[in-house]
Design an enzyme around this catalytic site. Structure first.
Site, short mmCIF file in Angstrom:
data_model
loop_
_atom_site.label_atom_id
_atom_site.label_comp_id
_atom_site.label_asym_id
_atom_site.label_seq_id
_atom_site.Cartn_x
_atom_site.Cartn_y
_atom_site.Cartn_z
CD GLU A 88 -2.96 1.28 2.47
OE1 GLU A 88 -2.70 0.49 3.44
OE2 GLU A 88 -3.51 1.97 2.28
CB CYS B 37 -7.11 2.60 4.18
SG CYS B 37 -7.67 1.58 5.88
CG ASN C 71 -8.77 -2.84 2.71
OD1 ASN C 71 -8.12 -3.63 2.80
ND2 ASN C 71 -8.54 -1.72 3.25
CD GLU C 72 -8.72 -3.04 7.46
OE1 GLU C 72 -9.34 -1.79 7.70
OE2 GLU C 72 -8.12 -3.66 7.95
#
Ligand code: AHR
Length: 665
Positions: free
Chosen positions: A46, A250, A381-382
């Site tokens: 990331e 994120c 994501n998440e």
């Protein structure tokens, strides 16, 4: 099968403290229980902690296209005149904004010269916490210019923190057709400097427009122009990763949907890749990074290329129509989700399509005719909860219809326990999702206690597990005083023996975050630390590397009292695999206690007696020990070859140690 008992005298790491109790295990080398997926150990990448811009992406100029929210951030105008209170109020350098002409890169600077002499007007770029410059290395400077008269000269200089010039070159832009042209020149550095700046003096007369002012080292990975930092890529390659998950994290979600990661905006000419703010710019209130933006110089084509280079499967993660649920939690209504789903379908075509498909053709036109063989794709994501599952289902239906062989990874949220996890996990499994992504940022103790987590998972489920982000937190999640110490790394090693033992369920795992710049981090701990000139492996890195390089391809039972997996009895954790190609048994043992221990193992199913074993050990008596740039090998692998004597595997484990043994079968 004959039960053969072997003894290895592992003299290379024999402890002086011979432990009182002797623990006996059985390794059933003749009874493989699972295949270890080739993707088992991989990388989570990331753009956090200056991981891409300022890190892996080797561009040295920050804000090269003047598109940061503060357009001259990172730049300083030096003028002999028009400066008041340290600010430039002149009109010889103007910032022009033309969104109607160039929507993705609207700003540039206009330099007006009036018989200007070198030394009167310049622009200096500070780089990403300075620029790492290496003696005798050649650097490529490039710039886009536009002018009507060829009377301007550009003097590019590399300068040290003290202001000494350590490299220079002169450029005379030639074209006068008032169109944009790219021009390049080289500078060779006369000295090494960790925090250099790039200064541009202007000389002559007339007006010249400038944009995309860029400086790259020539020692990039595989020598690619405008490429990646070779030292960092080498660290990744050395981990022998089975996959790379990208681009996060994120940043996939964005604080709001406008800031989400959109892969289509990251391919094609650099000057057309629209820069956006990096979510980590202002996410961590105690570590604000106002100059953190995403240039997308490292874009999706480059990510795929990186995977290909280091032999890892690509695992892109796409936005699922939801912004980060701990930020705005913006949602795209289901009836408007199609463009998001289309992005996923187009991405598969971009990666795998041949030249007869529009996106496959684009990939070929961009320089990569061969498909990338994308096999997996993450959606979200998440993300978690019903809104997520509803959206995931739409992606699943569309992708399964068109690309049934592409495996989908679904998110189970931020944590791998609790109600949100349980319900999202159960809902995804009802959809028969191929792989669920679990995240664990917990205390070292959690990792020790959960070494047996997957021993208890439902083996009848077709859904596999991707432990997509994990790292032991020495203080607490997102705590800036977290450390990459031996305590965390040892706990992760213990936990990883549990992942490996359950390779029929856990088919992928990656530590997170991967990279961090010493002067520009937001999140600790991180696997690999770097500065402008160098790189440092943490103990956690070595643990990951040892698992990656000693993966094996079949799990074999390593049992305590002939029946129990080794999940903390006497502070020991263990797993064993076979490497069929090398014809080797690989045994991994963690001693999480401070006392030396003596273990013995009976190995079932050996056809002949091994004579030697290779032993690789990580050890330190101090759980708080860390590596540093000045002492990078406080915790680092120590290898030895040991003789095998008699008929018993006998291993003396030092306190707080992780040992990998490779035994030729
Ligand atoms: O790894 C850092 C962050 O942790 C990731 O961006 C996110 O997915 C997780 O919360």
């Amino acid at each position: 099968m004959k039960n053969i008992i072997l003894t290895l005298l592992l003299s290379g790491f024999v402890s002086n403290l011979w432990a009182q109790n002797k623990i006996t295990f059985t390794i059933q080398a003749n009874k493989p229980t699972a295949t270890v997926a080739s993707t088992m150990w991989g990388l989570f990448f990331e753009d956090i902690n200056l991981g891409a811009d300022g890190g892996l992406y080797a561009e040295l100029v920050k804000n090269r296209s003047f598109e940061f929210d503060t357009p001259l951030m990172g730049w300083k105008i030096n003028s002999a005149k028009d400066v008041m209170y340290g600010f430039y109020f002149g009109s010889d350098i103007q910032l022009i904004n033309q969104p109607d002409k160039a929507a993705t890169n609207p700003r540039f600077i206009r330099v007006a010269l009036h018989k200007t002499k070198k030394g009167e007007l310049s622009l200096t770029n500070e780089g990403f916490r300075g620029m790492g410059i290496k003696k005798n290395l050649r650097y490529e400077f490039s710039v886009f210019y536009r002018q009507q008269t060829a009377t301007a000269m550009l003097h590019a200089e590399l300068i040290t923190e003290k202001g000494d010039i350590i490299g220079s070159a002169v450029l005379a832009p030639e074209q006068t057709d008032n169109r944009w042209h790219k021009v390049e020149m080289s500078l060779t550095a006369l000295a090494t400097e960790p925090k250099a700046n790039l200064r541009l003096w202007f000389e002559g007369s007339g007006i010249v427009d400038l944009d995309m002012i860029s400086l790259f080292p020539t020692d990039t990975w595989k020598g690619r122009k405008g490429g990646l930092r070779a030292d960092l890529v080498q660290m990744l390659a050395d981990m022998k990763p089975g996959f790379v998950r990208f681009p996060g994290g994120c940043i996939v979600e964005g604080r709001d949907l406008a800031q989400r990661y959109q892969w289509k905006k990251t391919i094609g000419p650099l000057e057309e890749r629209k820069l956006i703010i990096n979510r980590w710019n202002n996410e961590v209130k105690t570590r604000p990074v106002p100059d953190y933006f995403q240039s997308f110089g490292l874009g999706f084509l480059e990510y795929f290329q990186l995977c290909e280079d280091i032999g890892a499967e690509p695992l892109p993660i796409l936005n699922c129509g939801m912004a980060c649920q701990v930020n705005t939690a913006e949602l795209i209504p289901l009836e408007s989700l199609d463009p998001y789903v289309q992005d996923a379908l187009d991405l598969i075509e971009f990666a795998n399509g041949d030249g007869s498909t529009p996106w496959g053709k684009l990939r070929a036109d961009l320089g990569h005719p061969a498909p990338f063989q994308l096999k997996m794709l993450g959606v979200g994501n998440e993300n978690f909860g019903l809104p997520y599952v509803e959206r995931f289902k739409r992606f699943q239906q569309a992708i399964q219809r068109q690309y049934p062989s592409v495996k989908l990874v679904g998110s189970t949220g931020l944590l791998s326990s609790g109600e949100m996890f349980e319900t999202t996990n159960a809902d995804l499994r009802k959809l028969k999702v191929d792989i669920v992504d679990e995240h664990n940022y917990s205390a070292p103790q959690w990792f020790l206690q959960n070494a047996g987590r997957y021993d208890h998972y439902d083996r009848s489920s077709t859904t596999k597990v991707f432990v997509g982000e994990y790292a032991a937190q020495s203080v607490g999640m997102t705590n800036p005083t977290n450390k990459n110490n031996w305590r965390t790394a040892l706990a992760e090693a213990a936990y990883m023996t549990g992942l490996e033992r359950n390779a029929d369920i856990v088919q992928m795992a990656s530590y997170a975050p991967l990279l961090a710049h010493v002067d520009g981090w937001q999140w600790k701990p991180d696997l690999i630390w770097f500065d402008n000139l160098g790189v440092m492996a943490t103990p956690n890195y070595y643990v990951q590397q040892l698992f990656g390089a000693n993966k094996g391809n079949q799990v074999v039972p390593m049992l305590d009292k002939n029946k129990l997996p080794v999940t903390g009895q006497d502070s020991l954790y263990a797993s064993a695999t076979l490497d069929k190609a090398a014809s080797e048994l690989i045994v991994k043992v963690v001693n999480a206690g401070g006392k030396a221990q003596s273990i013995e193992a009976n190995i079932d199913g050996l056809r002949k007696l091994p004579l030697t074993a290779k032993v690789i050990m990580l050890q330190n008596n101090d759980l708080e020990a860390e590596n540093s740039f000045t002492s990078p090998a406080i915790i680092a692998p120590i290898e030895s070859i040991v003789n095998v004597q008699n008929k018993r595997l006998k291993v003396d484990l030092k306190g707080y140690s992780f040992v990998v043994m490779r035994i030729k079968l």
